[in-house]
Motif scaffolding. Structure first.
Motif, PDB file in Angstrom:
ATOM      1  N   ASP A 128      62.187  85.017   7.032  1.00  0.00           N
ATOM      2  CA  ASP A 128      62.625  83.651   6.790  1.00  0.00           C
ATOM      3  C   ASP A 128      61.554  82.925   5.995  1.00  0.00           C
ATOM      4  O   ASP A 128      60.438  83.422   5.838  1.00  0.00           O
ATOM      5  CB  ASP A 128      62.869  82.948   8.121  1.00  0.00           C
ATOM      6  N   GLU A 129      61.912  81.741   5.513  1.00  0.00           N
ATOM      7  CA  GLU A 129      60.924  80.896   4.866  1.00  0.00           C
ATOM      8  C   GLU A 129      60.003  80.309   5.922  1.00  0.00           C
ATOM      9  O   GLU A 129      60.436  80.041   7.042  1.00  0.00           O
ATOM     10  CB  GLU A 129      61.593  79.763   4.090  1.00  0.00           C
ATOM     11  N   VAL A 130      58.753  80.130   5.573  1.00  0.00           N
ATOM     12  CA  VAL A 130      57.824  79.489   6.489  1.00  0.00           C
ATOM     13  C   VAL A 130      58.184  78.006   6.547  1.00  0.00           C
ATOM     14  O   VAL A 130      58.354  77.356   5.513  1.00  0.00           O
ATOM     15  CB  VAL A 130      56.364  79.660   6.006  1.00  0.00           C
ATOM     16  N   GLN A 131      58.331  77.513   7.737  1.00  0.00           N
ATOM     17  CA  GLN A 131      58.622  76.102   7.939  1.00  0.00           C
ATOM     18  C   GLN A 131      57.305  75.378   8.127  1.00  0.00           C
ATOM     19  O   GLN A 131      56.756  75.318   9.212  1.00  0.00           O
ATOM     20  CB  GLN A 131      59.530  75.914   9.156  1.00  0.00           C
ATOM     21  N   LEU A 132      56.769  74.840   7.044  1.00  0.00           N
ATOM     22  CA  LEU A 132      55.447  74.240   7.085  1.00  0.00           C
ATOM     23  C   LEU A 132      55.356  73.054   8.035  1.00  0.00           C
ATOM     24  O   LEU A 132      54.297  72.797   8.598  1.00  0.00           O
ATOM     25  CB  LEU A 132      55.003  73.833   5.682  1.00  0.00           C
ATOM     26  N   GLU A 133      56.470  72.344   8.244  1.00  0.00           N
ATOM     27  CA  GLU A 133      56.410  71.216   9.165  1.00  0.00           C
ATOM     28  C   GLU A 133      56.180  71.670  10.598  1.00  0.00           C
ATOM     29  O   GLU A 133      55.814  70.876  11.449  1.00  0.00           O
ATOM     30  CB  GLU A 133      57.673  70.344   9.074  1.00  0.00           C
ATOM     31  N   GLU A 134      56.386  72.949  10.895  1.00  0.00           N
ATOM     32  CA  GLU A 134      56.133  73.476  12.231  1.00  0.00           C
ATOM     33  C   GLU A 134      54.655  73.761  12.445  1.00  0.00           C
ATOM     34  O   GLU A 134      54.212  73.947  13.567  1.00  0.00           O
ATOM     35  CB  GLU A 134      56.924  74.754  12.449  1.00  0.00           C
ATOM     36  N   VAL A 135      53.895  73.809  11.392  1.00  0.00           N
ATOM     37  CA  VAL A 135      52.491  74.193  11.476  1.00  0.00           C
ATOM     38  C   VAL A 135      51.649  72.944  11.703  1.00  0.00           C
ATOM     39  O   VAL A 135      51.772  71.948  10.990  1.00  0.00           O
ATOM     40  CB  VAL A 135      52.045  74.891  10.163  1.00  0.00           C
ATOM     41  N   THR A 136      50.818  72.992  12.716  1.00  0.00           N
ATOM     42  CA  THR A 136      49.879  71.901  12.952  1.00  0.00           C
ATOM     43  C   THR A 136      48.463  72.460  12.880  1.00  0.00           C
ATOM     44  O   THR A 136      48.215  73.589  13.286  1.00  0.00           O
ATOM     45  CB  THR A 136      50.101  71.232  14.308  1.00  0.00           C
TER      46      THR A 136
END
Length: 139
Positions: A130-138
């Motif tokens: 899948d695409e990396v969901q950057l908003e999930e990364v903190t």
């Protein structure tokens, strides 16, 4: 034209470690992974070249697993170069987990592919790209 993400597929069998001294087993595993991916997305010529990707792997062995769970990842990811992605440097996130039959796994909203893995009577590796969901990364 790229396939729609996420891509999910199953590889039936026992994953082989990159550290294995058995070249035939390593090559066989890589071919099995690639074949399963191609069956899912078809034979058209494509490979992701700029997408930032995540790879999720859930391994469902039918007996105690030999080796470490992290040894599943490298050879499996490498197997998809250059057919699914041009370079494994596009993979920014990897999640690998094993689930033993004596400790049944439960998922809130399993996909059809994951349900097939859960029902398998053979060792099986579920793979999701899948695409990396950057908003999930903190940070």
């Amino acid at each position: 034209m790229w396939p729609e993400l996420p891509i999910e597929f199953l590889v039936v069998g026992t994953p082989v470690s990159l550290q294995s001294s058995n070249t035939r087993a390593r090559d066989g595993w890589k071919a099995l992974v690639l074949s399963a991916a191609e069956q899912e997305v078809g034979g058209d010529s494509w490979a992701f070249d700029t997408h930032r990707l995540s790879v999720t792997m859930f391994y469902f062995p039918q007996a105690e697993m030999q080796g470490d769970v992290d040894n599943i990842a490298k050879l499996t990811i490498d197997a998809l170069v250059p057919r699914v992605y041009l370079d494994d440097s596009l993979v920014d996130r990897v999640l690998v987990q094993r689930f033993y039959p004596e400790f049944p796994a439960t998922f809130d909203s399993p996909s059809e592919t994951l349900l097939k893995a859960l029902a398998s009577k053979e060792p099986v590796l579920f793979i999701k790209i899948d695409e990396v969901q950057l908003e999930e990364v903190t940070t």
